[in-house]
Design an enzyme around this catalytic site. Structure first.
Site, short mmCIF file in Angstrom:
data_model
loop_
_atom_site.label_atom_id
_atom_site.label_comp_id
_atom_site.label_asym_id
_atom_site.label_seq_id
_atom_site.Cartn_x
_atom_site.Cartn_y
_atom_site.Cartn_z
N LYS A 182 58.29 120.96 66.21
CA LYS A 182 59.37 120.15 66.78
C LYS A 182 60.59 120.19 65.87
CE LYS A 182 61.90 117.25 68.99
NZ LYS A 182 62.17 115.91 68.61
N ASN A 186 64.38 121.66 66.77
CA ASN A 186 65.67 121.00 66.55
C ASN A 186 66.61 121.85 65.71
OD1 ASN A 186 64.25 119.00 67.87
ND2 ASN A 186 65.07 117.35 66.62
P1 NBP Z 1 63.67 103.68 67.92
O1 NBP Z 1 63.55 104.83 67.02
O2 NBP Z 1 64.98 103.03 68.10
O3 NBP Z 1 62.61 102.56 67.43
C1 NBP Z 1 62.54 101.30 68.06
C2 NBP Z 1 61.09 100.87 68.22
O4 NBP Z 1 60.43 100.82 66.95
C3 NBP Z 1 61.00 99.47 68.80
O5 NBP Z 1 59.90 99.43 69.67
C4 NBP Z 1 60.77 98.62 67.56
O6 NBP Z 1 60.13 97.40 67.82
C5 NBP Z 1 59.85 99.52 66.80
N1 NBP Z 1 59.67 99.17 65.39
C6 NBP Z 1 60.54 99.25 64.35
BR1 NBP Z 1 62.28 99.76 64.50
N2 NBP Z 1 60.02 98.88 63.17
C7 NBP Z 1 58.75 98.50 63.47
C8 NBP Z 1 57.70 98.00 62.69
N3 NBP Z 1 57.83 97.84 61.37
N4 NBP Z 1 56.55 97.70 63.31
C9 NBP Z 1 56.40 97.87 64.63
N5 NBP Z 1 57.37 98.34 65.44
C10 NBP Z 1 58.54 98.67 64.86
O7 NBP Z 1 63.06 104.02 69.38
P2 NBP Z 1 63.25 105.34 70.27
O8 NBP Z 1 64.65 105.80 70.30
O9 NBP Z 1 62.56 105.02 71.55
O10 NBP Z 1 62.40 106.43 69.51
C11 NBP Z 1 61.03 106.28 69.22
C12 NBP Z 1 60.57 107.46 68.40
O11 NBP Z 1 60.73 108.65 69.16
C13 NBP Z 1 61.36 107.67 67.11
O12 NBP Z 1 60.51 108.13 66.10
C14 NBP Z 1 62.33 108.77 67.48
O13 NBP Z 1 62.76 109.52 66.37
C15 NBP Z 1 61.50 109.59 68.44
N6 NBP Z 1 62.24 110.38 69.39
C16 NBP Z 1 63.37 109.91 69.98
C17 NBP Z 1 64.05 110.67 70.92
C18 NBP Z 1 65.28 110.14 71.57
O14 NBP Z 1 65.92 110.90 72.31
N7 NBP Z 1 65.64 108.88 71.38
C19 NBP Z 1 63.55 111.91 71.27
C20 NBP Z 1 62.38 112.37 70.69
C21 NBP Z 1 61.73 111.59 69.76
P3 NBP Z 1 61.04 96.08 68.13
O15 NBP Z 1 61.40 96.20 69.59
O16 NBP Z 1 60.10 94.96 67.87
O17 NBP Z 1 62.22 96.13 67.24
#
Ligand code: NBP
Length: 479
Positions: A182, A186
């Protein structure tokens, strides 16, 4: 326990993956650190399928069928470790933790090792395609034990994108291999975007075309061999006008490119592996340089190249040259990415099927393109393929592009338009093609100041020349 899969972390990615599983008929347990996201998911999308909302980790784990499949979609880094530490004690041998976040592959190797010692499977999984992909079918790159893939693979394949009836998901290899692949995806994405951006820049500054005209050119290219998601969205972005000012959108956006770090990881890792991914590196550095406003201000008053207006005929032929240069450079950039995957596969014993990587990137992910089917086919025809350029058709295409490619890179230099990725791709081509490289001189320099020794072209063994002695006698050092 009724859920076949559980998703914890319900921000955009986790929520959409959970919906994707549910829409495909799976019962999905859903959990989030703060309950609000879980409630919102059920309220808005609960009707789409069978969800089991869970407030506590205990409730969440209890909802899962055994062996449990628990997908973590939280922010990459320490949050992932915290979630693993929270859930692992609640699981039993044979259960699976799947990390779909953008983890660094070295972290995945560490986590896999630690969980394996506790009898748990850890599946570090690359997921590409952003939020839309997560919902409608991403490209999925799971790494982990073959045993875990046997149980989990069919589910991931079902929710993945499909091209020609084949899923854009395959078992990549053990431990960190999925996240590694992955990461390289990227890196290739960075190179592809930079090459497209350079093509635009040249068409605009040298060819004298407007963004709207260039959008048309990209639309035409998208019907040919460059057919890809990135070319398609590039045309959309270039055709867009800012509602406030009526100006082309590209003219009202600050020219400082951001990054989240996966390109940087690719380049850092490539240096460790000795993989010459120069086009990916230049693309990453080009983003970095674009954001260095203080350096740009210091350089700005200095002279550039000679601008010269092209006649309409010349401009048309230049556009054709740029298409050739873009295609040839793209072959090199992808070849660099594949070289890096091959190198890591050997280093870590992953036995990655290089053709399968091309197959699962044909749909769902950002670099999806007709081109990837060509790479798949090249590896299918020759599983030992060392480079794309060892395949007859790619070799012929690069050969046909020669004159145009060189004219574009030389023209860019004359005009003073930066084309770092085009130039790096061409230099990489000439380096690897070259019968004699100045590396021989570098060996001489190294031997002169550091007695680092050299190999001769005409004899076996390592040699050192005593440069300080007037007669410069040569001694053999390995006997
Ligand atoms: P984010 O990367 O913005 O993460 C937000 C989520 O992480 C929320 O559910 C939050 O819970 C939770 N979280 C955090 Br921050 N700290 C935490 C902790 N200590 N314990 C438990 N939960 C925790 O979300 P995303 O954009 O949906 O991406 C998720 C993953 O997928 C990331 O690793 C990202 O790199 C990857 N990814 C993203 C994309 C994209 O296009 N966005 C694509 C491919 C992969 P809360 O709601 O309680 O704050």
């Amino acid at each position: 326990a009724s859920a076949q899969i559980g998703v914890t972390g319900l921000a955009v990615m986790g929520r959409n993956l959970a919906r994707n599983f549910a829409r495909n008929g799976y019962t999905v347990a859903v959990h989030n650190r703060s309950a609000g996201r879980t409630e919102a998911l059920i309220e808005e999308f609960g009707h789409e399928g069978a969800f089991v909302p869970a407030e506590s980790p205990q409730e969440f784990v209890a909802a899962l069928e055994r062996p449990r499949r628990l997908l973590i979609m939280v922010k990459a880094g320490s949050a992932t470790d915290q979630v693993i530490d929270e859930f692992a004690p609640l699981l039993e041998p044979g259960d699976m933790i799947i990390d779909g976040g953008n983890a660094h592959f070295a972290d995945t190797r560490r986590r896999e090792r630690a969980l394996r010692e506790r009898g748990l499977h850890f599946v570090g999984t690359g997921v590409s395609g952003g939020e839309e992909g997560a919902l409608h079918g991403p490209s999925i790159m799971p790494g982990g034990s073959a045993e875990s893939y046997a149980v989990l693979g069919p589910m991931l394949e079902r929710i993945s994108a499909h091209v020609d009836g084949e899923p854009c998901c395959t078992h990549i290899g053990t431990d960190g291999s999925g996240h590694f692949v992955k990461m390289v995806h990227n890196g290739i994405e960075y190179a592809d975007m930079q090459l497209i951006a350079e093509a635009y820049h040249l068409l605009r500054e040298v060819g004298g075309h407007s963004p709207a005209e260039i959008a048309e050119t990209f639309r035409r290219w998208n019907r040919g061999r460059l057919d890809s998601y990135l070319i398609e969205i590039t045309a959309e972005v270039l055709a867009h006008t800012d509602a406030d000012t009526g100006r082309p959108f590209v003219d009202i956006v600050q020219d400082a490119a951001g990054q989240k770090g996966t390109g940087r990881w690719t380049v850092q890792t490539a240096l460790d592996l000795g993989s010459p991914v120069t086009a990916i590196a230049q693309a990453t550095f080009a983003r970095v340089a674009s954001s260095r406003s203080e350096l740009r201000a210091a350089y700005r008053p200095l002279p550039g190249g000679t601008r010269q207006e092209l006649s309409p005929d010349e401009a048309e032929s230049f556009t054709r040259d740029v298409e050739q240069a873009l295609y040839a450079s793209k072959i090199i950039a992808y070849d660099q990415g594949w070289t890096m995957i091959r190198d890591a596969s050997a280093e870590y014993g992953w036995s990655i099927d290089l053709g399968a990587v091309a197959r699962i990137w044909r749909g769902g992910c950002i670099i999806r393109a007709a081109f990837l089917d060509r790479i798949r086919a090249a590896h299918a025809a020759d599983p030992g393929l060392v480079s794309l350029l060892a395949e007859e058709r790619f070799a012929r295409e690069i050969t046909d592009a020669q004159a145009s490619w060189r004219a574009v890179v030389a023209g860019a230099a004359r005009h003073g338009i930066p084309a770092p990725a085009f130039s790096a791709a061409l230099a990489s081509y000439d380096t690897l093609r070259g019968a004699h490289l100045p590396a021989a001189l570098i060996q001489g320099q190294r031997d002169y100041f550091g007695a680092h020794t050299y190999h001769r072209t005409d004899r076996e063994g390592s040699y050192h020349t005593r440069w300080a002695e007037p007669a410069r006698p040569e001694v053999r050092t390995d006997t």
